[in-house]
Design a protein around this motif. Structure first.
Motif, PDB file in Angstrom:
ATOM      1  N   SER A   1       0.537  -0.982  -0.208  1.00  0.00           N
ATOM      2  CA  SER A   1      -0.210  -0.105   0.254  1.00  0.00           C
ATOM      3  C   SER A   1       0.819   1.569  -0.391  1.00  0.00           C
ATOM      4  CB  SER A   1      -0.483  -0.587   1.208  1.00  0.00           C
ATOM      5  OG  SER A   1      -1.941  -1.257   1.071  1.00  0.00           O
ATOM      6  N   HIS A   2       1.145   1.252   0.968  1.00  0.00           N
ATOM      7  CA  HIS A   2       2.261   2.166   0.560  1.00  0.00           C
ATOM      8  C   HIS A   2       3.604   2.829  -0.258  1.00  0.00           C
ATOM      9  CE1 HIS A   2       7.054   4.660   1.737  1.00  0.00           C
ATOM     10  NE2 HIS A   2       6.017   4.981   2.408  1.00  0.00           N
ATOM     11  N   ASP A   3       4.348   1.138  -1.056  1.00  0.00           N
ATOM     12  CA  ASP A   3       5.015   1.815  -2.094  1.00  0.00           C
ATOM     13  C   ASP A   3       4.163   1.599  -3.331  1.00  0.00           C
ATOM     14  OD1 ASP A   3       7.425   1.593  -0.686  1.00  0.00           O
ATOM     15  OD2 ASP A   3       7.822  -0.426  -1.573  1.00  0.00           O
ATOM     16  N   LEU A   4       2.636   1.235  -3.639  1.00  0.00           N
ATOM     17  CA  LEU A   4       1.891   1.869  -4.248  1.00  0.00           C
ATOM     18  C   LEU A   4       1.539   3.601  -4.273  1.00  0.00           C
ATOM     19  CD1 LEU A   4      -0.443  -1.014  -5.129  1.00  0.00           C
ATOM     20  CD2 LEU A   4       0.989  -0.537  -6.473  1.00  0.00           C
ATOM     21  N   ARG A   5       1.170   4.336  -2.931  1.00  0.00           N
ATOM     22  CA  ARG A   5       0.797   5.281  -2.866  1.00  0.00           C
ATOM     23  C   ARG A   5       1.381   5.849  -3.510  1.00  0.00           C
ATOM     24  NH1 ARG A   5      -0.017   5.088   1.713  1.00  0.00           N
ATOM     25  NH2 ARG A   5      -2.126   3.898   1.908  1.00  0.00           N
ATOM     26  N   THR A   6       2.670   5.944  -3.100  1.00  0.00           N
ATOM     27  CA  THR A   6       3.963   7.250  -3.607  1.00  0.00           C
ATOM     28  C   THR A   6       4.151   7.238  -5.114  1.00  0.00           C
ATOM     29  OG1 THR A   6       4.745   6.395  -1.117  1.00  0.00           O
ATOM     30  CG2 THR A   6       6.319   7.896  -3.379  1.00  0.00           C
ATOM     31  N   PRO A   7       4.639   6.064  -6.048  1.00  0.00           N
ATOM     32  CA  PRO A   7       4.037   6.193  -7.359  1.00  0.00           C
ATOM     33  C   PRO A   7       3.038   6.717  -7.282  1.00  0.00           C
ATOM     34  CG  PRO A   7       4.413   4.245  -6.860  1.00  0.00           C
ATOM     35  CD  PRO A   7       4.735   4.814  -5.776  1.00  0.00           C
ATOM     36  N   LEU A   8       2.109   6.705  -7.159  1.00  0.00           N
ATOM     37  CA  LEU A   8       0.291   6.525  -8.018  1.00  0.00           C
ATOM     38  C   LEU A   8       0.429   8.577  -7.357  1.00  0.00           C
ATOM     39  CD1 LEU A   8      -1.199   4.118  -7.133  1.00  0.00           C
ATOM     40  CD2 LEU A   8      -0.373   4.319  -9.574  1.00  0.00           C
ATOM     41  N   ALA A   9       0.647   8.351  -6.513  1.00  0.00           N
ATOM     42  CA  ALA A   9       0.421  10.164  -6.776  1.00  0.00           C
ATOM     43  C   ALA A   9       1.560  10.838  -6.831  1.00  0.00           C
ATOM     44  CB  ALA A   9       0.711  10.379  -4.727  1.00  0.00           C
TER      45      ALA A   9
ATOM     46  N   TYR B   1       9.193  14.748 -17.586  1.00  0.00           N
ATOM     47  CA  TYR B   1       7.648  13.926 -17.101  1.00  0.00           C
ATOM     48  C   TYR B   1       7.791  12.521 -17.545  1.00  0.00           C
ATOM     49  CZ  TYR B   1       6.982  18.014 -13.949  1.00  0.00           C
ATOM     50  OH  TYR B   1       6.434  19.390 -13.063  1.00  0.00           O
ATOM     51  N   HIS B   2       7.995  12.987 -18.750  1.00  0.00           N
ATOM     52  CA  HIS B   2       7.506  11.777 -19.298  1.00  0.00           C
ATOM     53  C   HIS B   2       8.244  10.791 -19.337  1.00  0.00           C
ATOM     54  CE1 HIS B   2       5.374  14.406 -22.831  1.00  0.00           C
ATOM     55  NE2 HIS B   2       4.643  14.106 -22.063  1.00  0.00           N
ATOM     56  N   ARG B   3       9.670  11.079 -18.367  1.00  0.00           N
ATOM     57  CA  ARG B   3      11.218  10.069 -18.531  1.00  0.00           C
ATOM     58  C   ARG B   3      10.270  10.083 -17.686  1.00  0.00           C
ATOM     59  NH1 ARG B   3      14.277  14.041 -21.991  1.00  0.00           N
ATOM     60  NH2 ARG B   3      15.169  14.667 -19.666  1.00  0.00           N
ATOM     61  N   ARG B   4      10.364  10.484 -16.391  1.00  0.00           N
ATOM     62  CA  ARG B   4      10.139  10.497 -14.763  1.00  0.00           C
ATOM     63  C   ARG B   4       8.508   9.403 -14.649  1.00  0.00           C
ATOM     64  NH1 ARG B   4      12.360   8.702 -10.791  1.00  0.00           N
ATOM     65  NH2 ARG B   4      11.091   8.994  -9.152  1.00  0.00           N
ATOM     66  N   ILE B   5       7.344   9.479 -15.659  1.00  0.00           N
ATOM     67  CA  ILE B   5       5.993   8.718 -15.926  1.00  0.00           C
ATOM     68  C   ILE B   5       7.407   7.247 -16.027  1.00  0.00           C
ATOM     69  CG2 ILE B   5       4.604   8.279 -16.948  1.00  0.00           C
ATOM     70  CD1 ILE B   5       3.597  10.940 -17.084  1.00  0.00           C
ATOM     71  N   ARG B   6       7.335   7.300 -17.145  1.00  0.00           N
ATOM     72  CA  ARG B   6       8.260   5.960 -17.521  1.00  0.00           C
ATOM     73  C   ARG B   6       8.785   4.983 -16.260  1.00  0.00           C
ATOM     74  NH1 ARG B   6       9.392   3.457 -22.363  1.00  0.00           N
ATOM     75  NH2 ARG B   6      10.204   1.123 -22.513  1.00  0.00           N
TER      76      ARG B   6
END
Length: 388
Positions: free
Chosen positions: A159-167, A187-192
């Motif tokens: 839950s913790h690890d999913l919340r951070t990248p999803l946010a 931003y695109h690279r970071r999203i990838r």
């Protein structure tokens, strides 16, 4: 001789008549107490003996005095037979009831304690069997509690690890959508990167679910430990350069193992990634392979500073993550040697290794930790002798 045969026939007739008459009564004692059954057996035996004796005595035309003597002897024999039967039956019943009461504690927190001094060897054996069952049940419950704790810990970490990248993905997507991102390409690279991270977590969860379900399919082939290590080092080299860690793979013996090459490369890859992330910059991660009897041992040693001794048994548990090292060898600041991601990497290592009939272990060494994967050595090819 004829007189003896006649006496034997008369005795059999009297005893047999009693036996036939007592058969229905004995059947009524089905599922009754041991004391009742023993008493019934004694009564039937005495009654049969009495009937046979009386029949023979009457046929021999004994005097009333002699017949009385015979009946007195028979009566005393009956008492002598019934009293021990009753006493033994009561003792067996008491032992059985004590064992029934003790059986109620099987699997309890207090544990099973067999009654002392069981009256029969059968009850003693049953008590030992119940004690063994209780011990196995307690161990199973302990493992179940540990597994449940690991599951809860895993869910919390996931839950913790999913919340951070999803946010982060949500924030970056909103910035791009509103046109306020100063560098859209970054931003695109970071999203990838974040998507790749999430994909890796999902892949780990899927792999672990296959291991736990026993659905991991292995394609075994004869592979050299040297090739496995070489491939794993090549895959981990970019991460090592990024962290400033040196990879050393000099002590690798070309021993053969029968493994699924892809899965075993994943095992070594997970161990190397954890070792690199736990080792400070300018540190060294060493990979080795050696023969020990009928096994081949693959090892990955790092400079993490060590894992606390109380945490060593939990390193390969699902969801475990190491706290900062607290051993005397820990580097200043303490480097974590827990699993990356959601705490699945080392659990996957153990699952894959055990699927290969091997085992995974970890121990503290000077300056860090040594993770070892022990695999059965491949048999020598037919017609070929293994060189010394």
């Amino acid at each position: 001789m004829n007189d003896l045969l006649l006496i034997a026939a008369l005795a059999a007739l009297g005893a047999g008549t009693v036996g036939l008459l007592a058969a229905p009564a004995v059947r009524l004692l089905h599922r009754r107490t041991v004391a009742a059954s023993l008493s019934a057996v004694a009564v039937v035996a005495v009654a049969a003996m009495t009937a046979g004796t009386v029949t023979v005595a009457q046929a021999m035309f004994l005097s009333d005095h002699d017949l009385g003597v015979v009946m007195a002897v028979v009566g005393m024999s009956a008492v002598a037979a019934l009293v021990p039967a009753l006493l033994i039956g009561r003792r067996v019943v008491a032992g059985s009831r004590a064992l029934v009461d003790a059986a109620a504690t099987v699997g309890s927190e207090e544990g099973f304690a067999a009654p002392a001094d069981p009256p029969t060897s059968e009850l003693a054996a049953l008590g030992e069997a119940l004690a063994g069952t209780s011990a196995r049940l307690a161990e199973s419950q302990r493992r179940e509690r540990a597994l449940e704790a690991s599951r809860r810990e895993l869910i919390a970490w996931i839950s913790h690890d999913l919340r951070t990248p999803l946010a982060g993905l949500r924030a970056m997507a909103e910035s791009l959508e509103d046109g306020v991102a100063e560098d859209p390409a970054r931003y695109h690279r970071r999203i990838r990167v974040e998507v790749d991270r999430l994909t890796g977590m999902v892949d780990d969860l899927f792999e672990l679910s296959r291991i736990h379900a026993g659905a991991l399919t292995l394609t075994l082939a004869r592979v050299s430990a040297y090739d496995l290590v070489d491939e794993a080092l090549a895959g981990a080299q970019p991460l090592a350069r990024e962290h400033g860690v040196r990879l050393v793979g000099g002590g690798v013996a070309p021993e053969a193992v029968e493994v699924d090459g892809r899965e075993m490369t994943r095992v070594l890859g997970n161990l190397l990634v954890n070792a690199i992330r736990a080792t400070p910059a300018d540190g060294t991660v060493a990979v080795g392979a050696r023969r020990e009897g009928g096994d081949v041992v693959l090892s990955v040693s790092d400079g993490c500073g060590g894992i606390p001794e109380q945490d060593l048994p939990r390193v390969f548990d699902t969801g475990w993550r190491g706290a900062p090292a607290r051993t005397p060898r820990a580097a200043p600041g303490g480097h974590s040697h827990g699993d990356s991601g959601a705490g699945l990497g080392l659990a996957i290592v153990r699952g894959i290794v055990e699927a290969h009939a091997g085992r995974a272990a970890v121990r503290n060494v000077q300056g860090g930790c040594c993770f070892e994967v022990v695999l059965p050595a491949a048999p020598a090819p037919a017609g070929a002798a293994r060189s010394a």
